[in-house]
Design an enzyme around this catalytic site. Structure first.
Site, PDB file in Angstrom:
ATOM      1  N   ARG A 189     -42.068  48.475   0.748  1.00  9.86           N
ATOM      2  CA  ARG A 189     -42.937  47.291   0.750  1.00  9.86           C
ATOM      3  C   ARG A 189     -42.101  46.024   0.942  1.00  9.86           C
ATOM      4  O   ARG A 189     -42.565  45.070   1.541  1.00  9.86           O
ATOM      5  CB  ARG A 189     -43.779  47.269  -0.523  1.00  9.86           C
ATOM      6  CG  ARG A 189     -44.713  48.483  -0.504  1.00  9.86           C
ATOM      7  CD  ARG A 189     -45.908  48.377  -1.388  1.00  9.86           C
ATOM      8  NE  ARG A 189     -46.632  49.655  -1.325  1.00  9.86           N
ATOM      9  CZ  ARG A 189     -47.346  50.171  -2.303  1.00  9.86           C
ATOM     10  NH1 ARG A 189     -47.467  49.511  -3.433  1.00  9.86           N
ATOM     11  NH2 ARG A 189     -47.943  51.324  -2.150  1.00  9.86           N
ATOM     12  N   SER A 248     -38.854  55.682   0.861  1.00  9.73           N
ATOM     13  CA  SER A 248     -37.831  54.666   0.623  1.00  9.73           C
ATOM     14  C   SER A 248     -37.207  54.760  -0.763  1.00  9.73           C
ATOM     15  O   SER A 248     -35.986  54.686  -0.906  1.00  9.73           O
ATOM     16  CB  SER A 248     -38.427  53.281   0.857  1.00  9.73           C
ATOM     17  OG  SER A 248     -39.579  53.081   0.042  1.00  9.73           O
ATOM     18  N   LYS A 292     -51.009  62.333   0.824  1.00  5.82           N
ATOM     19  CA  LYS A 292     -50.219  61.141   0.556  1.00  5.82           C
ATOM     20  C   LYS A 292     -50.620  60.581  -0.801  1.00  5.82           C
ATOM     21  O   LYS A 292     -51.784  60.260  -1.041  1.00  5.82           O
ATOM     22  CB  LYS A 292     -50.440  60.087   1.641  1.00  5.82           C
ATOM     23  CG  LYS A 292     -49.683  58.788   1.340  1.00  5.82           C
ATOM     24  CD  LYS A 292     -49.725  57.824   2.488  1.00  5.82           C
ATOM     25  CE  LYS A 292     -49.046  56.521   2.090  1.00  5.82           C
ATOM     26  NZ  LYS A 292     -49.064  55.538   3.163  1.00  5.82           N
ATOM     27  N   ARG A 338     -53.070  51.018  -4.671  1.00  6.44           N
ATOM     28  CA  ARG A 338     -53.824  51.777  -3.666  1.00  6.44           C
ATOM     29  C   ARG A 338     -54.478  53.015  -4.287  1.00  6.44           C
ATOM     30  O   ARG A 338     -54.716  54.001  -3.605  1.00  6.44           O
ATOM     31  CB  ARG A 338     -52.877  52.242  -2.555  1.00  6.44           C
ATOM     32  CG  ARG A 338     -52.044  51.146  -1.904  1.00  6.44           C
ATOM     33  CD  ARG A 338     -51.522  51.621  -0.568  1.00  6.44           C
ATOM     34  NE  ARG A 338     -50.421  50.847  -0.043  1.00  6.44           N
ATOM     35  CZ  ARG A 338     -50.526  49.633   0.483  1.00  6.44           C
ATOM     36  NH1 ARG A 338     -51.693  49.024   0.501  1.00  6.44           N
ATOM     37  NH2 ARG A 338     -49.462  49.014   0.964  1.00  6.44           N
ATOM     38  N   TYR A 380     -34.743  58.226   5.964  1.00 10.73           N
ATOM     39  CA  TYR A 380     -33.895  57.092   6.358  1.00 10.73           C
ATOM     40  C   TYR A 380     -32.449  57.538   6.556  1.00 10.73           C
ATOM     41  O   TYR A 380     -31.640  56.784   7.082  1.00 10.73           O
ATOM     42  CB  TYR A 380     -34.000  55.980   5.317  1.00 10.73           C
ATOM     43  CG  TYR A 380     -35.424  55.470   5.190  1.00 10.73           C
ATOM     44  CD1 TYR A 380     -35.934  54.563   6.111  1.00 10.73           C
ATOM     45  CD2 TYR A 380     -36.281  55.948   4.202  1.00 10.73           C
ATOM     46  CE1 TYR A 380     -37.248  54.138   6.038  1.00 10.73           C
ATOM     47  CE2 TYR A 380     -37.601  55.531   4.118  1.00 10.73           C
ATOM     48  CZ  TYR A 380     -38.076  54.627   5.046  1.00 10.73           C
ATOM     49  OH  TYR A 380     -39.390  54.230   4.979  1.00 10.73           O
ATOM     50  N   GLU A 402     -57.107  68.058   1.011  1.00 11.91           N
ATOM     51  CA  GLU A 402     -56.877  66.973   1.982  1.00 11.91           C
ATOM     52  C   GLU A 402     -56.302  67.530   3.290  1.00 11.91           C
ATOM     53  O   GLU A 402     -56.690  67.107   4.381  1.00 11.91           O
ATOM     54  CB  GLU A 402     -55.910  65.937   1.395  1.00 11.91           C
ATOM     55  CG  GLU A 402     -56.544  65.004   0.366  1.00 11.91           C
ATOM     56  CD  GLU A 402     -57.377  63.899   1.021  1.00 11.91           C
ATOM     57  OE1 GLU A 402     -57.501  63.896   2.248  1.00 11.91           O
ATOM     58  OE2 GLU A 402     -57.900  63.045   0.276  1.00 11.91           O
ATOM     59  N   LYS A 408     -46.318  63.438   1.380  1.00  8.98           N
ATOM     60  CA  LYS A 408     -45.564  62.208   1.127  1.00  8.98           C
ATOM     61  C   LYS A 408     -45.891  61.670  -0.248  1.00  8.98           C
ATOM     62  O   LYS A 408     -47.085  61.580  -0.573  1.00  8.98           O
ATOM     63  CB  LYS A 408     -45.969  61.195   2.188  1.00  8.98           C
ATOM     64  CG  LYS A 408     -45.319  59.857   2.048  1.00  8.98           C
ATOM     65  CD  LYS A 408     -45.817  58.954   3.120  1.00  8.98           C
ATOM     66  CE  LYS A 408     -45.334  57.559   2.815  1.00  8.98           C
ATOM     67  NZ  LYS A 408     -45.945  56.590   3.665  1.00  8.98           N
TER      68      LYS A 408
HETATM   69  C1  PBG Z   1     -48.476  52.732   4.807  1.00  5.85           C
HETATM   70  C2  PBG Z   1     -47.161  53.352   4.538  1.00  5.85           C
HETATM   71  C3  PBG Z   1     -46.384  53.214   3.386  1.00  5.85           C
HETATM   72  C4  PBG Z   1     -45.232  53.970   3.589  1.00  5.85           C
HETATM   73  C5  PBG Z   1     -45.328  54.537   4.848  1.00  5.85           C
HETATM   74  N1  PBG Z   1     -46.542  54.161   5.416  1.00  5.85           N
HETATM   75  C6  PBG Z   1     -46.559  52.367   2.197  1.00  5.85           C
HETATM   76  C7  PBG Z   1     -47.675  52.571   1.300  1.00  5.85           C
HETATM   77  O1  PBG Z   1     -48.458  53.499   1.408  1.00  5.85           O
HETATM   78  O2  PBG Z   1     -47.790  51.724   0.410  1.00  5.85           O
HETATM   79  C8  PBG Z   1     -44.114  54.130   2.614  1.00  5.85           C
HETATM   80  C9  PBG Z   1     -42.875  54.741   3.155  1.00  5.85           C
HETATM   81  C10 PBG Z   1     -41.692  54.609   2.280  1.00  5.85           C
HETATM   82  O3  PBG Z   1     -41.747  54.247   1.101  1.00  5.85           O
HETATM   83  O4  PBG Z   1     -40.600  54.889   2.807  1.00  5.85           O
HETATM   84  N2  PBG Z   1     -48.499  52.126   6.058  1.00  5.85           N
END
Ligand code: PBG
Length: 333
Positions: free
Chosen positions: A210, A278, A200, A221, A317, A237, A252
């Site tokens: 967000r 997203s 990720k 992050r 989505y 990982e 991801k």
């Molecule tokens: C963290 C999480 C995130 C997403 C899924 N799980 C946000 C992040 O890591 O900041 C993002 C998913 C998306 O953008 O559709 N709980």
């Protein structure tokens, strides 16, 4: 292998039936997972500007939407909770509480769909903490890896007890899969599966998410999510997560990380998922709204490409839209 240079590849592209027969990859609702949001304290679903067709659900509307997802033949749903703002705290306590919004949502959805769908839970603290980080903070303000692991274990147990078939640790703490497996096993929850967000990356493409979860993060992050510059590290990982007991692994974002996905899919002994996040979805929808791109075709192509790179499962989505389209054009269901 020598290839006859007089061969004409266009023969297999000559009719729709020929293309359908010889396609190497197919879109199938069974391989799609729909991410869904549920918000505490609202009486009507809330539309999201940057994510057309995605809503923050009430518990009731969530149950109805999950039933529709089951009827459409989707493989699963991934649930995210949005707690009331005044219930956030530095430790993300609502993530663990039995009456926390995500745990209530899991129970509601399981009661609605039973085993017709795989019900998955995001196992992470960012929606529940006042500071918006995925873990708890040490005195110096950094994210405290090992203190966070204990909470993830308790959160996963709460989610499994509420009804999750699968927990999805997404916080990128080191050893999170092992900590969660141990906690689940110790609680007698040996049958709960772990979908590890293994590779990720820190990504600008999480922007609309967000907004969707009203995340309070200031800062970034980068000290726990991976650097988009790194490909090899995706394998590291993933290997760690598999060694720690992950039942499935995930890459991801998906679309800009197809090299990482292909690497992992080539050697993974467990099913591989990828998350079309997203921002990837929102960009296609925004271009389509402007008339600059054929939205449904672009969505189809983008998700097909993620499968082609090696994903068995795609979180998107667009899952319902793709499933409906598939059912309009086939006679399999
Ligand atoms: C963290 C999480 C995130 C997403 C899924 N799980 C946000 C992040 O890591 O900041 C993002 C998913 C998306 O953008 O559709 N709980």
């Amino acid at each position: 292998m020598t290839i006859d240079s007089r061969r004409r590849p266009r023969r297999l592209r000559s009719t729709a039936a020929m293309r359908r027969l010889t396609a190497e990859t197919r879109l199938n609702p069974a391989g799609l997972v729909l991410p869904m949001f549920v918000q505490e304290g609202i009486s009507e679903p809330v539309e999201l500007d940057s994510l057309p067709a995605v809503k923050r659900h009430t518990l009731d509307s969530l149950a109805r939407a999950a039933a529709e997802a089951a009827k459409a033949g989707l493989g699963g749903v991934m649930l995210f909770g949005v707690p009331a703002t005044d219930k956030k705290d530095p430790f993300g306590s609502q993530a663990v509480a039995e009456d926390g919004i995500l745990n209530r949502a899991l129970a509601t959805v399981r009661a609605e769909v039973g085993d017709a769908l795989v019900v998955m839970a995001d196992t992470c603290l960012d929606e529940f903490t006042t500071h918006g980080h995925c873990g708890v903070l040490a005195a110096d303000g950094s994210v405290d890896n090992d203190a966070t692991l204990e909470i993830y274990g308790a959160q996963a147990v709460a989610q499994a007890r509420a009804g999750a078939h699968v927990v999805g640790p997404s916080g990128m703490m080191d050893h999170q899969v092992a900590a969660i497996r141990d906690a689940l096993d110790a609680a007698g929850l040996q049958n709960t599966s772990i979908l590890a967000y293994a590779a990720k990356y820190t990504s600008a493409f999480y922007g609309p998410f967000r907004e969707a979860v009203a995340c309070s993060l200031e800062g970034d992050r980068r000290s726990y999510q991976m650097d988009p510059a790194n490909r090899r590290e995706g394998r590291l990982e993933t290997s760690l997560d598999i060694a720690e007991g992950a039942d499935m692994v995930m890459v991801k974002p998906a679309g800009y990380f197809l090299d990482v996905l292909a690497d992992i899919a080539a050697t993974s002994p467990v099913p591989v998922a990828a998350y079309q996040v997203s921002g990837e979805y929102a960009m296609i929808q925004a271009a389509a709204r402007n008339g600059w791109i054929d939205g449904p075709a672009a969505l189809r192509e983008s998700v097909l490409s993620i499968h082609r790179a090696g994903a068995d499962v795609v979180l998107t989505y667009a899952a319902m839209e793709l499933a409906r389209e598939c059912c309009d054009t086939c006679d399999c269901c």
